[in-house]
Design a protein around this motif. Structure first.
Motif, mmCIF file in Angstrom:
data_model
loop_
_atom_site.group_PDB
_atom_site.id
_atom_site.type_symbol
_atom_site.label_atom_id
_atom_site.label_comp_id
_atom_site.label_asym_id
_atom_site.label_seq_id
_atom_site.Cartn_x
_atom_site.Cartn_y
_atom_site.Cartn_z
ATOM 1 N N TRP A 67 0.804 -1.222 0.000
ATOM 2 C CA TRP A 67 0.000 0.000 0.000
ATOM 3 C C TRP A 67 0.839 1.274 0.000
ATOM 4 N N ASP A 68 2.003 1.217 0.638
ATOM 5 C CA ASP A 68 2.874 2.398 0.637
ATOM 6 C C ASP A 68 3.310 2.766 -0.778
ATOM 7 N N THR A 71 0.806 5.029 -2.461
ATOM 8 C CA THR A 71 0.461 6.218 -1.680
ATOM 9 C C THR A 71 1.416 7.364 -1.977
ATOM 10 N N CYS A 72 0.860 8.550 -2.168
ATOM 11 C CA CYS A 72 1.685 9.756 -2.333
ATOM 12 C C CYS A 72 1.285 10.769 -1.271
ATOM 13 N N SER A 73 2.252 11.546 -0.831
ATOM 14 C CA SER A 73 2.005 12.574 0.177
ATOM 15 C C SER A 73 2.580 13.898 -0.308
ATOM 16 N N PHE A 121 -9.562 6.193 -5.212
ATOM 17 C CA PHE A 121 -8.752 6.021 -4.001
ATOM 18 C C PHE A 121 -9.339 4.939 -3.108
ATOM 19 N N GLU A 123 -7.961 5.121 0.164
ATOM 20 C CA GLU A 123 -7.799 5.846 1.433
ATOM 21 C C GLU A 123 -7.223 7.221 1.163
ATOM 22 N N ALA A 124 -7.600 8.188 1.982
ATOM 23 C CA ALA A 124 -7.040 9.536 1.868
ATOM 24 C C ALA A 124 -6.931 10.155 3.253
ATOM 25 N N LYS A 145 3.137 16.317 5.545
ATOM 26 C CA LYS A 145 2.146 15.249 5.504
ATOM 27 C C LYS A 145 0.725 15.810 5.415
ATOM 28 N N SER A 148 -2.434 12.930 1.935
ATOM 29 C CA SER A 148 -1.930 11.610 1.583
ATOM 30 C C SER A 148 -3.038 10.869 0.837
ATOM 31 N N LEU A 149 -2.733 10.376 -0.374
ATOM 32 C CA LEU A 149 -3.727 9.695 -1.208
ATOM 33 C C LEU A 149 -3.215 8.301 -1.547
ATOM 34 N N THR A 150 -4.018 7.284 -1.294
ATOM 35 C CA THR A 150 -3.686 5.911 -1.670
ATOM 36 C C THR A 150 -4.591 5.503 -2.823
#
Length: 234
Positions: A67-68, A71-73, A121, A123-124, A145, A148-150
């Motif tokens: 998942w990481d 994900t972008c932050s 997405f 998660e956000a 931070k 953060s969008l997954t």
């Protein structure tokens, strides 16, 4: 002898032609800009080779430890600066609203054999503590931070697959557009970007394929009976 200054490269992202032409139902220009900026952030860090052997459209391929990678932050300032937007309080309210609406938005991918729907997405996170709650040491970390969008694995696999062509999105130009239809139309036009100077096109020019009003309405998720006989908005 003075050295020539390096030409400034504006922030841009290449997204799959499939994404540019997919049928989407969007509610907010800011949502579209956040999605595009998120893809921009991930495009330079996503390890395509790592997932080459996995079918990310298949849930069985999803691993807990991946998942990481999806994900972008980024901070609100980074987002606003890259797209040429103001970084005021009203903009931050729009960003929170856009993230909320993005969870109701779907992307629809269709071919002769099947139709798939994906959420953008899974998660956000939007971290915006009150300034009174921050200490001096907290400020830098909280800013790093802010958002953060997954992304959904299937969406990311499609968006960053450029083998069938891509749309070249100049973030500064994209950020100036205020209508969801204008943003989508920009993506469609830029999906022909790699045709410039080729196949009869002049240098720095490219033609789009012919599309009927019906095809455009379907792509923009506009009811076929709406705006009948009216194309002035186009």
């Amino acid at each position: 002898m003075k050295k020539d200054k390096k030409k400034e490269v504006k922030p841009y992202v290449k997204t799959s032609t499939t994404i540019a032409k997919a049928k989407t139902k969007t509610f907010s220009p800011t949502s579209m800009k956040l999605i595009t900026y998120g893809l921009y952030k991930l495009a330079y860090s996503f390890n395509t080779e790592k997932y080459k052997s996995l079918n990310l459209l298949n849930k069985k391929s999803w691993k807990e430890d991946m998942w990481d990678d999806f994900t972008c932050s980024f901070t609100t300032k980074e987002f606003c600066d890259s797209l040429g937007l103001s970084d005021g309080g009203q903009q931050r309210i729009q960003i929170e609203s856009a993230i909320d609406k993005a969870f109701d938005e779907k992307i629809k991918l269709q071919n002769d054999d099947e139709t798939r729907w994906f959420p953008w997405f899974v998660e956000a996170l939007y971290y915006h503590p009150k300034s009174s709650e921050l200490t001096v040491s907290d400020v830098g970390e909280s800013k790093n931070k802010s958002i953060s969008l997954t992304f959904h694995p299937g969406v990311l696999a499609i968006a960053l697959n450029l083998s069938s062509g891509y749309a070249y999105i100049d973030l500064q130009s994209y950020g100036k557009l205020k209508s969801t239809y204008a943003l989508k139309w920009y993506q469609i036009l830029k999906s022909r970007y790699n045709m410039k100077g080729k196949w009869g096109n002049s240098n720095n020019q490219w033609d789009t394929e012919e599309m009927t009003i019906k095809e455009l309405k379907e792509m923009f998720s506009i009811g076929l009976n709406l705006y009948e006989g009216r194309t002035n908005n186009l």
